[in-house]
Design a protein around this motif. Structure first.
Motif, PDB file in Angstrom:
ATOM      1  N   UNK A  36     -42.999 -39.145 -24.656  1.00 41.04           N
ATOM      2  CA  UNK A  36     -43.172 -39.864 -25.921  1.00 41.04           C
ATOM      3  C   UNK A  36     -42.243 -39.295 -26.978  1.00 41.04           C
ATOM      4  N   UNK A  37     -41.603 -40.188 -27.740  1.00 43.41           N
ATOM      5  CA  UNK A  37     -40.698 -39.764 -28.807  1.00 43.41           C
ATOM      6  C   UNK A  37     -40.447 -40.919 -29.761  1.00 43.41           C
ATOM      7  N   UNK A  91     -32.960 -41.880 -27.962  1.00 44.59           N
ATOM      8  CA  UNK A  91     -31.773 -41.157 -27.508  1.00 44.59           C
ATOM      9  C   UNK A  91     -32.111 -39.775 -26.947  1.00 44.59           C
ATOM     10  N   UNK A  92     -33.311 -39.293 -27.241  1.00 42.51           N
ATOM     11  CA  UNK A  92     -33.722 -37.981 -26.746  1.00 42.51           C
ATOM     12  C   UNK A  92     -34.229 -38.018 -25.299  1.00 42.51           C
ATOM     13  N   UNK A  93     -34.545 -39.201 -24.815  1.00 42.40           N
ATOM     14  CA  UNK A  93     -35.198 -39.322 -23.508  1.00 42.40           C
ATOM     15  C   UNK A  93     -34.330 -38.829 -22.344  1.00 42.40           C
ATOM     16  N   UNK A  94     -33.054 -39.194 -22.250  1.00 41.95           N
ATOM     17  CA  UNK A  94     -32.266 -38.775 -21.080  1.00 41.95           C
ATOM     18  C   UNK A  94     -32.252 -37.268 -20.850  1.00 41.95           C
ATOM     19  N   UNK A  95     -32.083 -36.477 -21.896  1.00 46.00           N
ATOM     20  CA  UNK A  95     -32.037 -35.019 -21.714  1.00 46.00           C
ATOM     21  C   UNK A  95     -33.412 -34.462 -21.360  1.00 46.00           C
ATOM     22  N   UNK A  96     -34.467 -35.103 -21.851  1.00 39.16           N
ATOM     23  CA  UNK A  96     -35.814 -34.690 -21.460  1.00 39.16           C
ATOM     24  C   UNK A  96     -36.054 -34.981 -19.984  1.00 39.16           C
ATOM     25  N   UNK A 151     -40.146 -31.429 -36.925  1.00 43.27           N
ATOM     26  CA  UNK A 151     -40.672 -31.812 -35.617  1.00 43.27           C
ATOM     27  C   UNK A 151     -41.312 -33.191 -35.723  1.00 43.27           C
ATOM     28  N   UNK A 152     -41.394 -33.869 -34.589  1.00 39.73           N
ATOM     29  CA  UNK A 152     -42.055 -35.172 -34.532  1.00 39.73           C
ATOM     30  C   UNK A 152     -43.524 -34.968 -34.141  1.00 39.73           C
ATOM     31  N   UNK A 153     -44.416 -35.534 -34.907  1.00 45.24           N
ATOM     32  CA  UNK A 153     -45.845 -35.379 -34.622  1.00 45.24           C
ATOM     33  C   UNK A 153     -46.234 -36.031 -33.297  1.00 45.24           C
ATOM     34  N   UNK A 154     -45.603 -37.168 -32.966  1.00 43.70           N
ATOM     35  CA  UNK A 154     -46.019 -37.928 -31.788  1.00 43.70           C
ATOM     36  C   UNK A 154     -45.236 -37.569 -30.529  1.00 43.70           C
ATOM     37  N   UNK A 155     -44.232 -36.712 -30.646  1.00 37.90           N
ATOM     38  CA  UNK A 155     -43.402 -36.386 -29.481  1.00 37.90           C
ATOM     39  C   UNK A 155     -44.140 -35.455 -28.531  1.00 37.90           C
ATOM     40  N   UNK A 156     -43.877 -35.622 -27.235  1.00 41.09           N
ATOM     41  CA  UNK A 156     -44.468 -34.710 -26.264  1.00 41.09           C
ATOM     42  C   UNK A 156     -44.464 -35.285 -24.863  1.00 41.09           C
ATOM     43  N   UNK A 204     -41.762 -44.666 -25.177  1.00 37.81           N
ATOM     44  CA  UNK A 204     -42.339 -43.907 -24.065  1.00 37.81           C
ATOM     45  C   UNK A 204     -41.521 -44.160 -22.798  1.00 37.81           C
ATOM     46  N   UNK A 205     -41.541 -43.202 -21.911  1.00 38.22           N
ATOM     47  CA  UNK A 205     -40.844 -43.299 -20.627  1.00 38.22           C
ATOM     48  C   UNK A 205     -41.738 -42.670 -19.567  1.00 38.22           C
ATOM     49  N   UNK A 206     -41.814 -43.279 -18.399  1.00 36.79           N
ATOM     50  CA  UNK A 206     -42.694 -42.787 -17.337  1.00 36.79           C
ATOM     51  C   UNK A 206     -41.863 -42.224 -16.188  1.00 36.79           C
TER      52      UNK A 206
END
Length: 424
Positions: A389-390, A394-399, A363-368, A326-328
């Motif tokens: 959430x992911x 590695x997906x966090x920076x682009x999000x 798709x990831x069930x918990x991602x969002x 997770x990232x805030x």
């Protein structure tokens, strides 16, 4: 059936001409059966993109697509049927609480849903976050569940409007998706073939919607309502706001959790308001006099939800998946949220793994993405705005890039405005 030269038909439409009923029926059938190639239908789709289909061509085109497959029949059910279709948005989990709510009021809801593509989420992807739940049902199982439970949310069978499946995939890769005529035919061919007696359309408008302008959204709504009525389906449309995302979550498991919160008597006001507005329209179309607010408050809608999930193999009481990372994102200043860009939020959820770029992608069930405040709410500097959430860090920076300018904070409060903007 008479045979035609497809190149002649392409030239006719390219030059602004009108196709005859026989020409349209032949073209759709020949393309579905492989007698017309993808490159030829791509040329026709581009011609229609620029020239359109007139008031006679479009119903014929839609009916021809329906007639390439089967039609479902719900006449054996002991109660009337009503369905809802949304043109897609960010945080649009409305189907989840709506289907059991309308069923709790005495109307059968055969909700044939799809999967997400791009920044808009898919209802089936969300429900598959529930352990054991299955999307695929036979027609017999669907009918049995509708009679017993009153609601079903499942995948459309391959037998419904196979021409649409083939043509949709072609439009997706040829830059011809944004055609009101072809969007209308695509949606309504499946919904009419589904066999529901009533249909309520939720046509989104705004930055996070497929149609960005109110003018185009109204045109799409009117076109689809006319197609439905011409086919004998009692059809109405609501045009609803999608400049800001709906509710407080965009993803899969997180949207299921929010839907359950609504069914439990809570949830964000905009989600509750839109759910009730659509429920009232569905009940009115089906000729049933009932109060959906009472069915929600009494817990009857929650009871139907649990039975519906269990009937399709899911455990409604099982914990939902939790992401590994997770990232805030925190507020940069004090003030009021004056705007929240739905497209940016949807893009972030997609980049985190909640959506797909191609139909075959997992798709990831918990991602969002979840957020703690919306337009009109006061926030303080340092307060949590978004939680990402992911399962893949590695997906966090682009999000985070997508969310960089998603929220505007100002000194004066802005009214978030109504969710329902109009009807036809």
């Amino acid at each position: 059936m008479a045979s035609f030269d497809v190149v002649d038909l392409i030239r006719t439409k390219r030059d602004g001409g009108v196709l005859s009923d026989d020409e349209i029926r032949w073209l759709i059938r020949a393309y579905t059966d492989g007698g017309v190639g993808d490159e030829q239908m791509a040329a026709m789709a581009m011609a229609i993109f620029f020239r359109g289909l007139d008031g006679r061509e479009l119903p014929t085109w839609t009916t021809a697509m329906i007639n390439t497959g089967e039609r479902m029949d719900f006449s054996s059910l002991s109660r009337p049927t009503a369905d809802k279709h949304s043109t897609g948005g960010v945080g649009d989990k409305i189907t989840l609480p709506l289907a059991p709510l309308v069923a709790a009021c005495g109307v059968a809801v055969p909700q044939l849903s799809g999967r997400g593509l791009g920044h808009t989420g898919g209802t089936l992807d969300k429900l598959e976050a529930i352990p054991g739940w299955r999307a695929s049902l036979s027609n017999a199982d669907m009918l049995a569940q509708l009679e017993d439970v009153g609601a079903v949310i499942c995948a459309a069978g391959t037998g419904l409007a196979p021409a649409d499946k083939k043509l949709y995939a072609l439009r997706d890769v040829t830059g011809t998706v944004e055609s009101i005529a072809m969007i209308s035919a695509s949606i309504m061919s499946k919904k009419i073939a589904e066999g529901t007696g009533s249909l309520v359309l939720d046509v989104k408008t705004g930055s996070g919607a497929f149609m960005k302008t109110r003018e185009n959204s109204d045109a799409l709504a009117r076109t689809m309502v006319a197609l439905g009525k011409a086919a004998g389906v009692n059809t109405v449309a609501l045009v609803t706001a999608m400049d800001a995302p709906l509710g407080r979550s965009a993803g899969n498991a997180c949207e299921v959790a929010e839907a359950v919160e609504v069914l439990a008597g809570g949830g964000p006001a905009d989600v509750v308001d839109l759910t009730l507005a659509l429920a009232r329209e569905m009940l009115a179309c089906a000729g049933v006099d009932a109060d959906p607010a009472e069915a929600l408050a009494s817990g009857r809608a929650m009871d139907v939800w649990k039975r519906m999930i269990a009937a399709q193999g899911g455990d409604p009481d099982s914990p939902l998946p939790v992401a590994q990372h997770t990232e805030v994102v925190r507020a940069a200043s004090d003030g009021f949220i004056t705007s929240m860009d739905a497209m940016a939020v949807g893009l972030a959820a997609w980049r985190l793994g909640a959506g797909r770029a191609r139909k075959e992608d997992p798709v990831q069930a918990a991602a969002g993405v979840t957020w703690t405040a919306g337009v009109g709410d006061r926030v303080s500097a340092g307060q949590e705005l978004f939680r990402l959430s992911t399962d893949d860090a590695d997906r966090v920076p682009r999000a985070l890039e997508a969310l960089a300018d998603a929220v505007t904070i100002g000194a004066e409060r802005v009214d978030p405005g109504p969710v329902v903007l109009g009807a036809c």
